[in-house]
Design a protein around this motif. Structure first.
Motif, mmCIF file in Angstrom:
data_model
loop_
_atom_site.group_PDB
_atom_site.id
_atom_site.type_symbol
_atom_site.label_atom_id
_atom_site.label_comp_id
_atom_site.label_asym_id
_atom_site.label_seq_id
_atom_site.Cartn_x
_atom_site.Cartn_y
_atom_site.Cartn_z
ATOM 1 N N GLY A 189 -86.973 -121.628 17.992
ATOM 2 C CA GLY A 189 -86.882 -120.301 17.399
ATOM 3 C C GLY A 189 -88.218 -119.695 17.037
ATOM 4 N N LEU A 190 -89.314 -120.442 17.226
ATOM 5 C CA LEU A 190 -90.647 -119.943 16.910
ATOM 6 C C LEU A 190 -91.314 -119.370 18.160
ATOM 7 C CD1 LEU A 190 -92.019 -122.848 14.659
ATOM 8 C CD2 LEU A 190 -90.999 -120.692 13.902
ATOM 9 N N GLU A 191 -92.005 -118.259 18.000
ATOM 10 C CA GLU A 191 -92.727 -117.647 19.112
ATOM 11 C C GLU A 191 -93.922 -118.510 19.513
ATOM 12 O OE1 GLU A 191 -92.262 -114.807 20.804
ATOM 13 O OE2 GLU A 191 -90.559 -113.950 19.705
ATOM 14 N N VAL A 192 -94.150 -118.616 20.818
ATOM 15 C CA VAL A 192 -95.388 -119.220 21.318
ATOM 16 C C VAL A 192 -96.468 -118.143 21.270
ATOM 17 C CG1 VAL A 192 -96.556 -120.248 23.303
ATOM 18 C CG2 VAL A 192 -94.179 -120.855 22.811
ATOM 19 N N ILE A 193 -97.483 -118.352 20.452
ATOM 20 C CA ILE A 193 -98.513 -117.316 20.295
ATOM 21 C C ILE A 193 -99.738 -117.583 21.164
ATOM 22 C CG2 ILE A 193 -97.748 -116.682 17.985
ATOM 23 C CD1 ILE A 193 -100.020 -118.326 16.829
ATOM 24 N N ALA A 194 -99.846 -118.809 21.709
ATOM 25 C CA ALA A 194 -100.961 -119.113 22.616
ATOM 26 C C ALA A 194 -100.638 -120.395 23.372
ATOM 27 C CB ALA A 194 -102.271 -119.252 21.859
ATOM 28 N N VAL A 195 -101.152 -120.490 24.595
ATOM 29 C CA VAL A 195 -101.043 -121.716 25.392
ATOM 30 C C VAL A 195 -102.449 -122.158 25.769
ATOM 31 C CG1 VAL A 195 -100.139 -122.800 27.472
ATOM 32 C CG2 VAL A 195 -98.792 -121.034 26.320
ATOM 33 N N GLU A 196 -102.795 -123.392 25.422
ATOM 34 C CA GLU A 196 -104.106 -123.939 25.744
ATOM 35 C C GLU A 196 -103.974 -124.908 26.917
ATOM 36 O OE1 GLU A 196 -105.994 -123.754 21.210
ATOM 37 O OE2 GLU A 196 -105.383 -125.685 22.057
ATOM 38 N N ASP A 197 -104.663 -124.592 28.005
ATOM 39 C CA ASP A 197 -104.659 -125.459 29.177
ATOM 40 C C ASP A 197 -106.055 -126.056 29.315
ATOM 41 O OD1 ASP A 197 -104.518 -126.746 31.598
ATOM 42 O OD2 ASP A 197 -103.353 -125.159 32.571
ATOM 43 N N TYR A 198 -106.158 -127.342 29.057
ATOM 44 C CA TYR A 198 -107.468 -127.981 29.028
ATOM 45 C C TYR A 198 -107.981 -128.331 30.429
ATOM 46 C CZ TYR A 198 -107.118 -128.069 23.994
ATOM 47 O OH TYR A 198 -107.012 -127.689 22.678
ATOM 48 N N THR A 199 -107.151 -128.137 31.452
ATOM 49 C CA THR A 199 -107.670 -128.304 32.813
ATOM 50 C C THR A 199 -108.525 -127.106 33.215
ATOM 51 O OG1 THR A 199 -105.705 -127.309 33.812
ATOM 52 C CG2 THR A 199 -105.721 -129.704 33.580
ATOM 53 N N THR A 200 -108.221 -125.961 32.646
ATOM 54 C CA THR A 200 -108.991 -124.740 32.940
ATOM 55 C C THR A 200 -109.883 -124.321 31.778
ATOM 56 O OG1 THR A 200 -107.182 -123.323 32.140
ATOM 57 C CG2 THR A 200 -107.182 -123.901 34.485
ATOM 58 N N SER A 201 -109.772 -125.042 30.657
ATOM 59 C CA SER A 201 -110.541 -124.714 29.436
ATOM 60 C C SER A 201 -110.244 -123.299 28.959
ATOM 61 C CB SER A 201 -112.047 -124.891 29.662
ATOM 62 O OG SER A 201 -112.360 -126.214 29.993
ATOM 63 N N GLN A 202 -108.976 -122.891 29.093
ATOM 64 C CA GLN A 202 -108.610 -121.533 28.695
ATOM 65 C C GLN A 202 -107.455 -121.540 27.696
ATOM 66 O OE1 GLN A 202 -107.852 -119.241 32.286
ATOM 67 N NE2 GLN A 202 -109.912 -118.378 32.182
ATOM 68 N N LYS A 241 -104.678 -118.936 26.506
ATOM 69 C CA LYS A 241 -104.052 -117.660 26.838
ATOM 70 C C LYS A 241 -103.158 -117.230 25.693
ATOM 71 C CE LYS A 241 -101.430 -115.233 30.417
ATOM 72 N NZ LYS A 241 -100.729 -115.356 31.726
ATOM 73 N N LYS A 242 -103.506 -116.094 25.091
ATOM 74 C CA LYS A 242 -102.737 -115.606 23.951
ATOM 75 C C LYS A 242 -101.499 -114.839 24.417
ATOM 76 C CE LYS A 242 -106.355 -115.414 20.454
ATOM 77 N NZ LYS A 242 -106.973 -114.586 19.398
ATOM 78 N N LYS A 243 -100.607 -114.583 23.470
ATOM 79 C CA LYS A 243 -99.347 -113.916 23.769
ATOM 80 C C LYS A 243 -99.565 -112.549 24.406
ATOM 81 C CE LYS A 243 -95.119 -112.397 21.425
ATOM 82 N NZ LYS A 243 -94.435 -112.251 20.106
ATOM 83 N N ASP A 244 -100.644 -111.867 24.004
ATOM 84 C CA ASP A 244 -100.911 -110.535 24.555
ATOM 85 C C ASP A 244 -101.646 -110.592 25.898
ATOM 86 O OD1 ASP A 244 -103.466 -111.288 23.883
ATOM 87 O OD2 ASP A 244 -103.745 -109.777 22.314
ATOM 88 N N GLY A 245 -101.858 -111.799 26.418
ATOM 89 C CA GLY A 245 -102.483 -111.956 27.729
ATOM 90 C C GLY A 245 -103.982 -112.159 27.702
ATOM 91 N N THR A 246 -104.615 -112.001 26.553
ATOM 92 C CA THR A 246 -106.070 -112.191 26.482
ATOM 93 C C THR A 246 -106.411 -113.673 26.634
ATOM 94 O OG1 THR A 246 -106.001 -112.330 24.062
ATOM 95 C CG2 THR A 246 -106.396 -110.156 25.030
ATOM 96 N N LEU A 247 -107.581 -113.919 27.210
ATOM 97 C CA LEU A 247 -108.039 -115.288 27.461
ATOM 98 C C LEU A 247 -109.244 -115.625 26.601
ATOM 99 C CD1 LEU A 247 -107.812 -115.407 31.370
ATOM 100 C CD2 LEU A 247 -106.164 -116.325 29.733
ATOM 101 N N GLU A 248 -109.276 -116.850 26.105
ATOM 102 C CA GLU A 248 -110.423 -117.366 25.360
ATOM 103 C C GLU A 248 -110.839 -118.695 25.970
ATOM 104 O OE1 GLU A 248 -109.247 -115.572 20.930
ATOM 105 O OE2 GLU A 248 -109.083 -117.719 21.344
ATOM 106 N N THR A 249 -112.122 -119.016 25.845
ATOM 107 C CA THR A 249 -112.632 -120.277 26.391
ATOM 108 C C THR A 249 -112.509 -121.379 25.350
ATOM 109 O OG1 THR A 249 -114.189 -119.118 27.824
ATOM 110 C CG2 THR A 249 -114.635 -121.439 27.388
ATOM 111 N N ILE A 250 -112.003 -122.537 25.772
ATOM 112 C CA ILE A 250 -111.914 -123.712 24.904
ATOM 113 C C ILE A 250 -113.186 -124.525 25.085
ATOM 114 C CG2 ILE A 250 -110.633 -125.827 24.403
ATOM 115 C CD1 ILE A 250 -108.162 -124.463 25.653
#
Length: 571
Positions: free
Chosen positions: A485-498, A500-509
């Motif tokens: 029931g909780l929204e996913v607000i970001a997905v961190e993919d450590y294979t790409t070091s990115q 991805k936030k809910k609004d589609g913006t990307l940040e570097t890990i």
């Protein structure tokens, strides 16, 4: 070569070890098992190698050990480290001492000085010994808490830490360059001993380590209340007994009771289903003894003594096994509250799958915290970096899987250190009229009810590897938008070091690449997927936080249900 050609290469090798020859003859009666033993080389990864014992290129045996040692020898030679040498320790598993000697014979053939412990020793003492003896590298022959049919080979650098990624890549390349493990040359043990290239070590390193262990205790009033604490300890048939007992005794613990049935080193780990303090069944004999004695705390270490589990009395007259995150929170809060001086640049280091509870506690005391990838080698790497740059002073490092480091004279998780500190924490709270469980409840009331869980799916062999890859691909290609029931607000993919936030913006890990996915949920909750680097498993980590224990349990179950539904669709 095909797996069958690899098998034929072994089967026609006239000098094959007689024991392995007999096992190979039996293995030929089961073609699927035979294929699994030969369809690939046992992988030497960033954590070394670990696998089932037996004949085959995908098994732990004297030949795959020689292959790994040959690669390590090339690494030592590349650093001109032959005279500084390599330290080797081993645990109570089948073939551990034999594999240690085989590694020493390969290293000795290259003129590399090798120190080998004369009997089994904990992994953290190996880390300490590498630093103490000024060696170029170290090896521990262990499969940690794996089942009895496993063993492993872990490599360490001159800092006493597990090889960081760049150094590991170099060693991996050198191991992979060994074309034929059956033809790796070894020295003669007696000749190496006579020439001084193979040296046996023991008590001098033990005594120096025990002296350093005194630095772990922080409370000057410790001697006034340590003797009142009743401790039950079990080494789970492994390596920890001598150092833990002496460490507790020298801090003033006199009411110490070791579980005798589990004090005997036993490669079968015959009294437990799994020699893993993360598993509650491992505490059954300790709980039985604790109830007889009315003990305040039960302590268990895994076979190579780098993981610590504790159990404490609850309100029902039973014992409750604490999670790694709960123990970490108690140790950390005590360290920061009781230390006479906390450096302004002090830092706590944890992993990305460890509870946020520790970060909140550190924040409460004005202390910085940092996340690393899963694996204590990343914590050790950061300790070395801060030692050189002086940017931070290391205060405490831990991971949810029961690994803790208090003082940096070792550079790997250290259950001996953690045992000594845990006993001090329990003794302190007993002097205040509280159990560790009551102290933990106080922390929850102060900071919020953090609750975590771990699920592991074991998928062995070639088909298992394919299933694990399929699950990871499915969660990448079809990410959940909600969990519990909780929204996913970001997905961190450590294979790409990115990120991805809910609004589609990307940040570097800003962490090394790894096959890990982490889903950040609203309200300080999250879950994470990570294939194990040392076992045929995929692990699912969960963390939630609410204002009550009951609410956190409900939310955790709901998040897990959402994830499990997608797992079932994937496989």
């Amino acid at each position: 070569m095909s797996w069958y050609q690899e098998f034929e290469r072994w089967n026609t090798f006239t000098s094959l070890d007689p024991t392995l020859r007999k096992e190979l003859e039996l293995l030929q009666q089961d073609e699927q098992s035979l294929e699994d033993a030969y369809y690939k080389n046992l992988e030497f990864g960033t954590g070394g190698m670990r696998g089932k014992l037996g004949p085959g290129t995908n098994r732990m045996n004297i030949y795959t050990i020689r292959r790994a040692a040959e690669g390590l020898a090339s690494y030592v030679e590349s650093l001109s480290g032959q005279s500084k040498g390599v330290v080797i320790a081993y645990d109570s598993r089948y073939m551990s001492k034999e594999f240690s000697v085989e590694a020493a014979k390969v290293l000795g053939r290259h003129g590399i000085l090798t120190y080998v412990f004369s009997s089994l020793r904990p992994t953290p003492e190996l880390s300490f010994a590498v630093r103490h003896l000024g060696a170029t590298a170290g090896v521990v022959v262990t499969a940690s808490h794996n089942p009895p049919q496993y063993n492993g080979f872990k490599a360490y650098n001159a800092d006493g830490g597990q090889l960081p990624l760049e150094e590991a890549a170099t060693v991996i390349d050198m191991v992979n360059q060994v074309e034929n493990e059956l033809e790796v040359e070894v020295g003669d043990q007696a000749e190496l001993e006579a020439s001084g290239l193979l040296k046996w070590i023991d008590s001098e390193v033990d005594q120096t380590y025990l002296e350093k262990l005194k630095e772990v205790n922080v409370n000057p009033e410790l001697s006034q209340f340590a003797s009142d604490l009743s401790v039950v300890f079990t080494p789970l048939h492994g390596t920890a007994q001598m150092l833990v007992e002496k460490g507790l005794q020298q801090m003033g613990i006199t009411n110490l009771h070791t579980v005798e049935e589990q004090a005997i080193p036993d490669p079968e780990f015959s009294t437990v289903a799994s020699p893993n303090p993360e598993e509650h069944q491992a505490f059954e004999l300790a709980i039985e003894k604790g109830k007889q004695l009315g003990s305040d705390v039960l302590i268990a270490t895994d076979p190579d003594a780098d993981r610590l589990g504790i159990a404490v009395p609850n309100t029902t007259g039973d014992y409750q096994v604490l999670t790694g995150n709960q123990t970490g929170a108690l140790l950390l809060d005590y360290l920061l509250s009781q230390s006479e001086h906390v450096p302004e640049n002090g830092i706590v280091i944890k992993t990305i799958v460890t509870s946020e509870f520790g970060r909140v506690i550190a924040d409460h005391y004005g202390v910085s915290s940092l996340d690393t990838l899963t694996g204590f080698k990343f914590i050790g790497e950061k300790i070395k970096e801060y030692e050189e740059t002086k940017e931070h002073t290391f205060l405490f490092g831990y991971e949810e899987s029961y690994g803790y480091l208090v003082k940096d004279f070792a550079r790997d998780k250290d259950a001996v250190q953690a045992t000594v500190l845990a006993a001090e924490v329990a003794a302190y709270w007993k002097s205040k009229g509280k159990t560790l469980l009551e102290a933990l409840e106080d922390l929850y009331k102060k900071h919020g009810y953090f609750l975590e869980d771990l699920q592991s799916l074991t998928m062995e062999g070639k088909t298992g590897s394919e299933k694990i890859e399929k699950i990871m691909n499915d969660f990448r290609q079809n990410p959940l938008s909600k969990a519990g029931g909780l929204e996913v607000i970001a997905v961190e993919d450590y294979t790409t070091s990115q990120r991805k936030k809910k609004d589609g913006t990307l940040e570097t890990i800003q962490l090394p690449k790894a096959n890990v996915l982490k889903f950040i949920l609203e309200n300080d909750s999250w879950f994470c997927l990570r294939p194990s680097g040392t076992e045929p498993k995929i692990k699912f980590y969960y963390g939630v936080k609410t204002n009550s224990g009951e609410e956190s349990r409900r939310l955790l179950d709901s998040v897990k249900q959402s994830v499990n539904e997608q797992i079932n669709e994937s496989v």
